[in-house]
Design a protein around this motif. Sequence first.
Motif, PDB file in Angstrom:
ATOM      1  N   ARG A 293     -70.022  76.719 -19.455  1.00 45.68           N
ATOM      2  CA  ARG A 293     -71.098  77.235 -20.327  1.00 45.68           C
ATOM      3  C   ARG A 293     -70.763  78.624 -20.854  1.00 45.68           C
ATOM      4  NH1 ARG A 293     -74.860  73.195 -21.645  1.00 45.68           N
ATOM      5  NH2 ARG A 293     -74.340  71.620 -20.115  1.00 45.68           N
ATOM      6  N   ARG A 294     -70.210  79.457 -19.999  1.00 44.40           N
ATOM      7  CA  ARG A 294     -69.888  80.826 -20.448  1.00 44.40           C
ATOM      8  C   ARG A 294     -68.788  80.778 -21.505  1.00 44.40           C
ATOM      9  NH1 ARG A 294     -66.609  84.445 -19.239  1.00 44.40           N
ATOM     10  NH2 ARG A 294     -65.655  83.056 -17.726  1.00 44.40           N
ATOM     11  N   GLU A 295     -67.785  79.933 -21.300  1.00 38.74           N
ATOM     12  CA  GLU A 295     -66.672  79.907 -22.246  1.00 38.74           C
ATOM     13  C   GLU A 295     -67.058  79.157 -23.526  1.00 38.74           C
ATOM     14  OE1 GLU A 295     -62.933  79.567 -20.025  1.00 38.74           O
ATOM     15  OE2 GLU A 295     -63.682  81.135 -18.685  1.00 38.74           O
ATOM     16  N   LEU A 365     -86.208  80.831 -16.951  1.00 41.40           N
ATOM     17  CA  LEU A 365     -87.278  81.358 -17.803  1.00 41.40           C
ATOM     18  C   LEU A 365     -86.765  81.813 -19.166  1.00 41.40           C
ATOM     19  CD1 LEU A 365     -89.354  83.228 -15.139  1.00 41.40           C
ATOM     20  CD2 LEU A 365     -89.995  81.185 -16.424  1.00 41.40           C
ATOM     21  N   ARG A 366     -85.484  82.140 -19.247  1.00 48.49           N
ATOM     22  CA  ARG A 366     -84.955  82.563 -20.549  1.00 48.49           C
ATOM     23  C   ARG A 366     -85.104  81.436 -21.565  1.00 48.49           C
ATOM     24  NH1 ARG A 366     -79.971  86.812 -19.718  1.00 48.49           N
ATOM     25  NH2 ARG A 366     -80.442  87.358 -17.578  1.00 48.49           N
ATOM     26  N   MET A 367     -84.967  80.195 -21.091  1.00 50.05           N
ATOM     27  CA  MET A 367     -85.088  79.059 -22.011  1.00 50.05           C
ATOM     28  C   MET A 367     -86.529  78.965 -22.508  1.00 50.05           C
ATOM     29  SD  MET A 367     -82.781  76.181 -20.191  1.00 50.05           S
ATOM     30  CE  MET A 367     -83.068  76.184 -18.450  1.00 50.05           C
ATOM     31  N   ARG A 399     -76.342  91.698 -25.393  1.00 53.38           N
ATOM     32  CA  ARG A 399     -75.245  92.000 -26.326  1.00 53.38           C
ATOM     33  C   ARG A 399     -73.971  91.234 -25.954  1.00 53.38           C
ATOM     34  NH1 ARG A 399     -77.555  94.940 -23.787  1.00 53.38           N
ATOM     35  NH2 ARG A 399     -75.741  95.201 -22.473  1.00 53.38           N
ATOM     36  N   ASP A 400     -74.173  89.992 -25.573  1.00 54.58           N
ATOM     37  CA  ASP A 400     -73.085  89.188 -25.018  1.00 54.58           C
ATOM     38  C   ASP A 400     -73.084  87.831 -25.729  1.00 54.58           C
ATOM     39  OD1 ASP A 400     -71.574  89.137 -22.052  1.00 54.58           O
ATOM     40  OD2 ASP A 400     -72.071  87.142 -22.816  1.00 54.58           O
ATOM     41  N   PRO A 401     -71.918  87.199 -25.877  1.00 50.75           N
ATOM     42  CA  PRO A 401     -71.898  85.855 -26.460  1.00 50.75           C
ATOM     43  C   PRO A 401     -72.888  84.910 -25.772  1.00 50.75           C
ATOM     44  CG  PRO A 401     -69.680  86.665 -26.301  1.00 50.75           C
ATOM     45  CD  PRO A 401     -70.558  87.701 -25.639  1.00 50.75           C
TER      46      PRO A 401
HETATM   47  P1  FAD Z   1     -75.748  82.307 -12.484  1.00 52.63           P
HETATM   48  O1  FAD Z   1     -76.604  81.088 -12.573  1.00 52.63           O
HETATM   49  O2  FAD Z   1     -75.406  82.803 -11.146  1.00 52.63           O
HETATM   50  O3  FAD Z   1     -74.431  81.941 -13.293  1.00 52.63           O
HETATM   51  C1  FAD Z   1     -73.196  82.640 -13.137  1.00 52.63           C
HETATM   52  C2  FAD Z   1     -72.663  83.007 -14.480  1.00 52.63           C
HETATM   53  O4  FAD Z   1     -72.470  81.829 -15.276  1.00 52.63           O
HETATM   54  C3  FAD Z   1     -73.591  83.876 -15.300  1.00 52.63           C
HETATM   55  O5  FAD Z   1     -73.509  85.236 -14.928  1.00 52.63           O
HETATM   56  C4  FAD Z   1     -73.086  83.608 -16.699  1.00 52.63           C
HETATM   57  O6  FAD Z   1     -71.934  84.344 -16.981  1.00 52.63           O
HETATM   58  C5  FAD Z   1     -72.730  82.133 -16.627  1.00 52.63           C
HETATM   59  N1  FAD Z   1     -73.879  81.352 -17.110  1.00 52.63           N
HETATM   60  C6  FAD Z   1     -74.916  80.887 -16.392  1.00 52.63           C
HETATM   61  N2  FAD Z   1     -75.757  80.199 -17.201  1.00 52.63           N
HETATM   62  C7  FAD Z   1     -75.236  80.243 -18.438  1.00 52.63           C
HETATM   63  C8  FAD Z   1     -75.626  79.728 -19.700  1.00 52.63           C
HETATM   64  N3  FAD Z   1     -76.734  78.997 -19.859  1.00 52.63           N
HETATM   65  N4  FAD Z   1     -74.856  79.984 -20.770  1.00 52.63           N
HETATM   66  C9  FAD Z   1     -73.720  80.692 -20.635  1.00 52.63           C
HETATM   67  N5  FAD Z   1     -73.289  81.199 -19.475  1.00 52.63           N
HETATM   68  C10 FAD Z   1     -74.039  80.987 -18.385  1.00 52.63           C
HETATM   69  N6  FAD Z   1     -76.474  85.259 -20.299  1.00 52.63           N
HETATM   70  C11 FAD Z   1     -75.906  86.467 -20.364  1.00 52.63           C
HETATM   71  O7  FAD Z   1     -74.912  86.719 -19.668  1.00 52.63           O
HETATM   72  N7  FAD Z   1     -76.362  87.416 -21.221  1.00 52.63           N
HETATM   73  C12 FAD Z   1     -77.463  87.198 -22.019  1.00 52.63           C
HETATM   74  O8  FAD Z   1     -77.870  88.084 -22.790  1.00 52.63           O
HETATM   75  C13 FAD Z   1     -78.103  85.936 -21.930  1.00 52.63           C
HETATM   76  N8  FAD Z   1     -79.207  85.674 -22.670  1.00 52.63           N
HETATM   77  C14 FAD Z   1     -79.765  84.428 -22.640  1.00 52.63           C
HETATM   78  C15 FAD Z   1     -80.847  84.162 -23.488  1.00 52.63           C
HETATM   79  C16 FAD Z   1     -81.422  82.918 -23.522  1.00 52.63           C
HETATM   80  C17 FAD Z   1     -82.586  82.651 -24.435  1.00 52.63           C
HETATM   81  C18 FAD Z   1     -80.898  81.895 -22.679  1.00 52.63           C
HETATM   82  C19 FAD Z   1     -81.485  80.521 -22.707  1.00 52.63           C
HETATM   83  C20 FAD Z   1     -79.828  82.146 -21.841  1.00 52.63           C
HETATM   84  C21 FAD Z   1     -79.233  83.413 -21.809  1.00 52.63           C
HETATM   85  N9  FAD Z   1     -78.140  83.714 -20.965  1.00 52.63           N
HETATM   86  C22 FAD Z   1     -77.566  84.949 -21.040  1.00 52.63           C
HETATM   87  C23 FAD Z   1     -77.523  82.672 -20.110  1.00 52.63           C
HETATM   88  C24 FAD Z   1     -78.048  82.639 -18.647  1.00 52.63           C
HETATM   89  O9  FAD Z   1     -79.439  82.570 -18.620  1.00 52.63           O
HETATM   90  C25 FAD Z   1     -77.567  83.853 -17.851  1.00 52.63           C
HETATM   91  O10 FAD Z   1     -76.175  83.958 -17.947  1.00 52.63           O
HETATM   92  C26 FAD Z   1     -77.911  83.776 -16.364  1.00 52.63           C
HETATM   93  O11 FAD Z   1     -79.287  83.623 -16.181  1.00 52.63           O
HETATM   94  C27 FAD Z   1     -77.407  85.054 -15.686  1.00 52.63           C
HETATM   95  O12 FAD Z   1     -77.807  85.139 -14.359  1.00 52.63           O
HETATM   96  P2  FAD Z   1     -76.789  84.939 -13.140  1.00 52.63           P
HETATM   97  O13 FAD Z   1     -75.562  85.737 -13.331  1.00 52.63           O
HETATM   98  O14 FAD Z   1     -77.567  85.162 -11.895  1.00 52.63           O
HETATM   99  O15 FAD Z   1     -76.439  83.408 -13.386  1.00 52.63           O
END
Ligand code: FAD
Length: 451
Positions: A293-295, A365-367, A399-401
């Motif tokens: 998902r990140r990539e 909750l972001r969703m 400010r991240d992809p």
């Molecule tokens: P974990 O669940 O522990 O996941 C580990 C890592 O996996 C994350 O740190 C992240 O790098 C990656 N990851 C997890 N979920 C996703 C996802 N859905 N998409 C891409 N990569 C993911 N993520 C951000 O890093 N920055 C943001 O600004 C951001 N904004 C978001 C806005 C919206 C509306 C939505 C729906 C999602 C967003 N996300 C964002 C993706 C995701 O919600 C967060 O990465 C995640 O909640 C970060 O918490 P964690 O590190 O504890 O996640």
Amino acid sequence: MKPLVNPRRVRSLADGRSGAGPVVYWMQRDQRAEDNWALLAAWQQAVERQRPLLVVFCLVSDFLEATMRQFSFLLKGLEETSATLTERGIAFTVLTGAPAKVLPAFLREHDAACLYTDFNPLRLCRTWKAEVLARISIPAFEVDAHNVVPAWVASPKLEVGARTLRPKIHRLLPEFLEEFPRRLPDVLPWKQKLSSFDWDDCRTSLKVRRDIGELTHWVPGTHAALSQLKTFASSMISSYDTGRNDPNVRAQSDLSPYLHFGQIAPQRVALVAARAAVTEESCNAFLEELIVRRELADNFCLYEPRYDSVDAFPRWARESLQDHLKDPRPHRYTLEQFERAETHDALWNAAQRQMVNHGKMHGYLRMYWGKKILEWCREPHEALAIANLLNDRYELDGRDPNGYAGTAWSIGGVHDRAWPTRPIFGKVRYMNLNGCRGKFDVDAFVNVWGT
Ligand code: FAD
């Protein structure tokens, strides 16, 4: 010398004539001394050419809604990185100002041999890179130190979704998910003095918004990131597959701020998670988010330059959102009302407050948060602009992809499929409060974050 870095992780940005001075690594996205492929590639060049290695960071105060909250996290992390590099005999300095103004002059002053930098698909960072390249004539290279599989190797095109990128990534993991080299050859020490950088002075004089200030409950830096990873891998990851969608449970890693600022390598996180003594389900669920998902988000921003615009939404979503533009919208809010958490929905307000006060909203909750902004705005483009602005202003990991892909997913169906048609949403996936109640204890969350 055996290459320290897989050559497919490195790409040439410009040819040119090398100067007689040091190899320079322009650190941008990957702000760490450990486990950094861009630093390692520059290191190798320095050793082979028998030159010193300099690391330079360009500090720009005007960066995509970033406030003192994000700058203080960045500066403390960088200060630690600077100390670690200095201990290893690598000079580090911070230049303040636009990269195009300060970096070419620095490279000329030191007669640099060549320039290395890390990879960032965001438009502003690509513009900086292009402006610098237009002003220098030494060889320059870019290294993807942020993705486990380098973005340009994983795919040469915009992917439709996780289902199309996943097999490509999985095929390449045996090649790229490798350990970082442990022992590094000595590099020539840098003997001249570099202009000193006063961290405290920078913190007090930096011209950024200060009313959104430092969050002291987050400890920035690589040391803190590795410690958080250790805690996650030893206790929390075991409930990741079952608990990660419950905002009342601590099952997510909380690593996103560290990953965003490059204070920890995603690859280190993946290596540690893969070795954790947990079920395959938990481990795979985490690696799916961390890697695929990140990539996928990097792929989106790399190949879709309009990543923060409704033009980036898939056609089916754009058309069906357009078809529903005139649908009645019983609730409508302004940016200020959203920002102050003044909607009729206690869960939404609590999520917004979690972001504003804690600096990180729970992933599930972001969703919901993004989708409700769509529901309560006049038009999708307004909803997308508001979601990105608030996300970038308040989230430590903004400010991240991932953020741009996340808002585009919630509001515009990016990386998703078409769903049965609903008012306002058209074919974009819908979420509602009852759905949340079925997943977790909404009232418990509102009790914690609601006021
Ligand atoms: P974990 O669940 O522990 O996941 C580990 C890592 O996996 C994350 O740190 C992240 O790098 C990656 N990851 C997890 N979920 C996703 C996802 N859905 N998409 C891409 N990569 C993911 N993520 C951000 O890093 N920055 C943001 O600004 C951001 N904004 C978001 C806005 C919206 C509306 C939505 C729906 C999602 C967003 N996300 C964002 C993706 C995701 O919600 C967060 O990465 C995640 O909640 C970060 O918490 P964690 O590190 O504890 O996640």
